[in-house]
Design a protein around this motif. Structure first.
Motif, PDB file in Angstrom:
ATOM      1  N   MET A  43     -27.616 -21.084 -13.255  1.00  0.00           N
ATOM      2  CA  MET A  43     -28.881 -20.699 -13.867  1.00  0.00           C
ATOM      3  C   MET A  43     -28.809 -19.234 -14.277  1.00  0.00           C
ATOM      4  SD  MET A  43     -32.747 -20.871 -12.382  1.00  0.00           S
ATOM      5  CE  MET A  43     -32.743 -22.627 -12.480  1.00  0.00           C
ATOM      6  N   ASN A  44     -29.344 -18.929 -15.437  1.00  0.00           N
ATOM      7  CA  ASN A  44     -29.404 -17.546 -15.897  1.00  0.00           C
ATOM      8  C   ASN A  44     -30.537 -16.829 -15.181  1.00  0.00           C
ATOM      9  OD1 ASN A  44     -27.424 -18.106 -17.731  1.00  0.00           O
ATOM     10  ND2 ASN A  44     -28.765 -18.221 -19.486  1.00  0.00           N
ATOM     11  N   ASP A  45     -30.195 -15.832 -14.432  1.00  0.00           N
ATOM     12  CA  ASP A  45     -31.213 -14.984 -13.850  1.00  0.00           C
ATOM     13  C   ASP A  45     -30.592 -13.637 -13.569  1.00  0.00           C
ATOM     14  OD1 ASP A  45     -29.629 -15.603 -11.691  1.00  0.00           O
ATOM     15  OD2 ASP A  45     -31.242 -16.226 -10.387  1.00  0.00           O
ATOM     16  N   VAL A  46     -31.420 -12.713 -13.200  1.00  0.00           N
ATOM     17  CA  VAL A  46     -30.947 -11.374 -12.886  1.00  0.00           C
ATOM     18  C   VAL A  46     -31.470 -10.986 -11.511  1.00  0.00           C
ATOM     19  CG1 VAL A  46     -30.768 -10.646 -15.298  1.00  0.00           C
ATOM     20  CG2 VAL A  46     -32.876 -10.245 -14.055  1.00  0.00           C
TER      21      VAL A  46
ATOM     22  N   VAL B 276     -34.047  -8.648  -5.607  1.00  0.00           N
ATOM     23  CA  VAL B 276     -35.220  -9.411  -6.017  1.00  0.00           C
ATOM     24  C   VAL B 276     -34.839 -10.260  -7.227  1.00  0.00           C
ATOM     25  CG1 VAL B 276     -37.566  -9.214  -6.930  1.00  0.00           C
ATOM     26  CG2 VAL B 276     -36.762  -7.583  -5.205  1.00  0.00           C
ATOM     27  N   ASP B 277     -35.164 -11.545  -7.177  1.00  0.00           N
ATOM     28  CA  ASP B 277     -34.925 -12.426  -8.323  1.00  0.00           C
ATOM     29  C   ASP B 277     -35.879 -12.078  -9.458  1.00  0.00           C
ATOM     30  OD1 ASP B 277     -32.910 -14.022  -7.170  1.00  0.00           O
ATOM     31  OD2 ASP B 277     -34.397 -15.266  -6.164  1.00  0.00           O
ATOM     32  N   ALA B 278     -35.336 -12.061 -10.658  1.00  0.00           N
ATOM     33  CA  ALA B 278     -36.153 -11.797 -11.844  1.00  0.00           C
ATOM     34  C   ALA B 278     -35.563 -12.573 -13.014  1.00  0.00           C
ATOM     35  CB  ALA B 278     -36.183 -10.306 -12.152  1.00  0.00           C
ATOM     36  N   LEU B 279     -36.314 -12.644 -14.068  1.00  0.00           N
ATOM     37  CA  LEU B 279     -35.844 -13.234 -15.318  1.00  0.00           C
ATOM     38  C   LEU B 279     -35.862 -12.152 -16.384  1.00  0.00           C
ATOM     39  CD1 LEU B 279     -37.871 -16.573 -15.255  1.00  0.00           C
ATOM     40  CD2 LEU B 279     -35.434 -16.306 -14.820  1.00  0.00           C
ATOM     41  N   ALA B 280     -34.814 -12.107 -17.173  1.00  0.00           N
ATOM     42  CA  ALA B 280     -34.759 -11.207 -18.327  1.00  0.00           C
ATOM     43  C   ALA B 280     -34.813 -12.094 -19.562  1.00  0.00           C
ATOM     44  CB  ALA B 280     -33.485 -10.374 -18.307  1.00  0.00           C
ATOM     45  N   ILE B 281     -35.834 -11.893 -20.375  1.00  0.00           N
ATOM     46  CA  ILE B 281     -36.090 -12.774 -21.506  1.00  0.00           C
ATOM     47  C   ILE B 281     -36.032 -11.961 -22.793  1.00  0.00           C
ATOM     48  CG2 ILE B 281     -37.753 -14.390 -22.504  1.00  0.00           C
ATOM     49  CD1 ILE B 281     -38.990 -14.024 -19.461  1.00  0.00           C
TER      50      ILE B 281
ATOM     51  N   ALA C 121     -46.469 -14.854 -21.818  1.00  0.00           N
ATOM     52  CA  ALA C 121     -47.598 -15.012 -20.901  1.00  0.00           C
ATOM     53  C   ALA C 121     -48.286 -16.357 -21.109  1.00  0.00           C
ATOM     54  CB  ALA C 121     -48.584 -13.868 -21.086  1.00  0.00           C
ATOM     55  N   ASP C 122     -48.439 -16.762 -22.366  1.00  0.00           N
ATOM     56  CA  ASP C 122     -49.081 -18.035 -22.676  1.00  0.00           C
ATOM     57  C   ASP C 122     -48.256 -19.215 -22.165  1.00  0.00           C
ATOM     58  OD1 ASP C 122     -51.334 -19.347 -23.963  1.00  0.00           O
ATOM     59  OD2 ASP C 122     -49.860 -20.080 -25.434  1.00  0.00           O
ATOM     60  N   CYS C 123     -46.949 -19.139 -22.331  1.00  0.00           N
ATOM     61  CA  CYS C 123     -46.065 -20.187 -21.826  1.00  0.00           C
ATOM     62  C   CYS C 123     -46.207 -20.324 -20.305  1.00  0.00           C
ATOM     63  CB  CYS C 123     -44.614 -19.887 -22.202  1.00  0.00           C
ATOM     64  SG  CYS C 123     -43.402 -21.045 -21.518  1.00  0.00           S
ATOM     65  N   LEU C 124     -46.229 -19.200 -19.619  1.00  0.00           N
ATOM     66  CA  LEU C 124     -46.328 -19.229 -18.153  1.00  0.00           C
ATOM     67  C   LEU C 124     -47.668 -19.784 -17.690  1.00  0.00           C
ATOM     68  CD1 LEU C 124     -44.643 -15.807 -17.315  1.00  0.00           C
ATOM     69  CD2 LEU C 124     -43.633 -18.096 -17.122  1.00  0.00           C
TER      70      LEU C 124
ATOM     71  N   ALA D 290     -40.302 -21.313 -14.086  1.00  0.00           N
ATOM     72  CA  ALA D 290     -40.478 -20.367 -15.189  1.00  0.00           C
ATOM     73  C   ALA D 290     -39.239 -20.355 -16.075  1.00  0.00           C
ATOM     74  CB  ALA D 290     -40.760 -18.974 -14.648  1.00  0.00           C
ATOM     75  N   HIS D 291     -38.089 -20.318 -15.472  1.00  0.00           N
ATOM     76  CA  HIS D 291     -36.836 -20.347 -16.232  1.00  0.00           C
ATOM     77  C   HIS D 291     -36.787 -21.590 -17.132  1.00  0.00           C
ATOM     78  CE1 HIS D 291     -32.331 -19.715 -16.496  1.00  0.00           C
ATOM     79  NE2 HIS D 291     -32.543 -20.867 -17.073  1.00  0.00           N
ATOM     80  N   GLU D 292     -37.098 -22.727 -16.539  1.00  0.00           N
ATOM     81  CA  GLU D 292     -37.048 -24.005 -17.268  1.00  0.00           C
ATOM     82  C   GLU D 292     -38.030 -24.043 -18.432  1.00  0.00           C
ATOM     83  OE1 GLU D 292     -38.411 -28.552 -16.331  1.00  0.00           O
ATOM     84  OE2 GLU D 292     -37.421 -27.457 -14.712  1.00  0.00           O
ATOM     85  N   VAL D 293     -39.289 -23.683 -18.197  1.00  0.00           N
ATOM     86  CA  VAL D 293     -40.293 -23.814 -19.254  1.00  0.00           C
ATOM     87  C   VAL D 293     -40.099 -22.768 -20.351  1.00  0.00           C
ATOM     88  CG1 VAL D 293     -41.957 -24.959 -17.737  1.00  0.00           C
ATOM     89  CG2 VAL D 293     -42.106 -22.479 -18.057  1.00  0.00           C
ATOM     90  N   LEU D 294     -39.632 -21.586 -19.986  1.00  0.00           N
ATOM     91  CA  LEU D 294     -39.368 -20.573 -21.005  1.00  0.00           C
ATOM     92  C   LEU D 294     -38.249 -21.016 -21.937  1.00  0.00           C
ATOM     93  CD1 LEU D 294     -39.771 -17.401 -18.801  1.00  0.00           C
ATOM     94  CD2 LEU D 294     -41.156 -17.945 -20.817  1.00  0.00           C
ATOM     95  N   GLN D 295     -37.199 -21.583 -21.365  1.00  0.00           N
ATOM     96  CA  GLN D 295     -36.105 -22.075 -22.204  1.00  0.00           C
ATOM     97  C   GLN D 295     -36.572 -23.229 -23.088  1.00  0.00           C
ATOM     98  OE1 GLN D 295     -32.641 -22.706 -19.596  1.00  0.00           O
ATOM     99  NE2 GLN D 295     -31.711 -21.011 -20.726  1.00  0.00           N
TER     100      GLN D 295
END
Length: 141
Positions: free
Chosen positions: A1-4, A70-75, A88-91, A122-127
């Protein structure tokens, strides 16, 4: 999974703290790509997005700092009005709380760094909504 991974350091709110931490990271040959400093009263948190989070944590702990990853997502988001709103709307459509967010522009790319209540969802729905979620290695230098 892509995360930072962000390096979160818990610090006393006093002059010299940023210089102290950045000196340690520079000495460990760690490239800081993004930093956020937040304080409330006598204490605060510094968060760093760095080239090597594990090495950064090790260097800071070696010097007596209280740190954690700390797990985070870079988008990657469009660098135009409404880019943040789209994320924000997607989340919110998936009932995901946006705990912390910050962004930066690098190499003509807008990057939003977020911490959320449900990282995997969040990772899944953003992608699925067409956003590019970056891995640690894909971050701009």
């Amino acid at each position: 999974m892509n995360d930072v991974k962000l390096v979160a350091a818990f610090v006393e709110n006093k002059p010299g703290q940023v210089a102290h931490f950045t000196k340690i990271l520079a000495g460990a040959n760690i490239n800081i790509r993004w930093v956020a400093v937040a304080s409330t009263g006598p204490f605060g948190v510094m968060k760093f997005l760095v080239s090597d989070p594990e090495k950064a944590c090790e260097a800071l702990k070696h010097e007596g700092s209280v740190v954690k990853l700390v797990d985070a997502l870079a988008i990657e988001v469009p660098d135009k009005p409404g880019g943040l709103h789209a994320v924000a709307d997607c989340l919110v459509k998936h009932n995901i709380n946006l705990d912390n967010a910050s962004g930066f522009i690098a190499n003509d790319r807008a990057i939003l760094v977020i911490e959320v209540s449900n990282h995997d969802l969040a990772h899944e729905v953003l992608q699925k909504d067409g956003f590019r979620v970056l891995s640690q290695k894909e971050l701009p230098v």
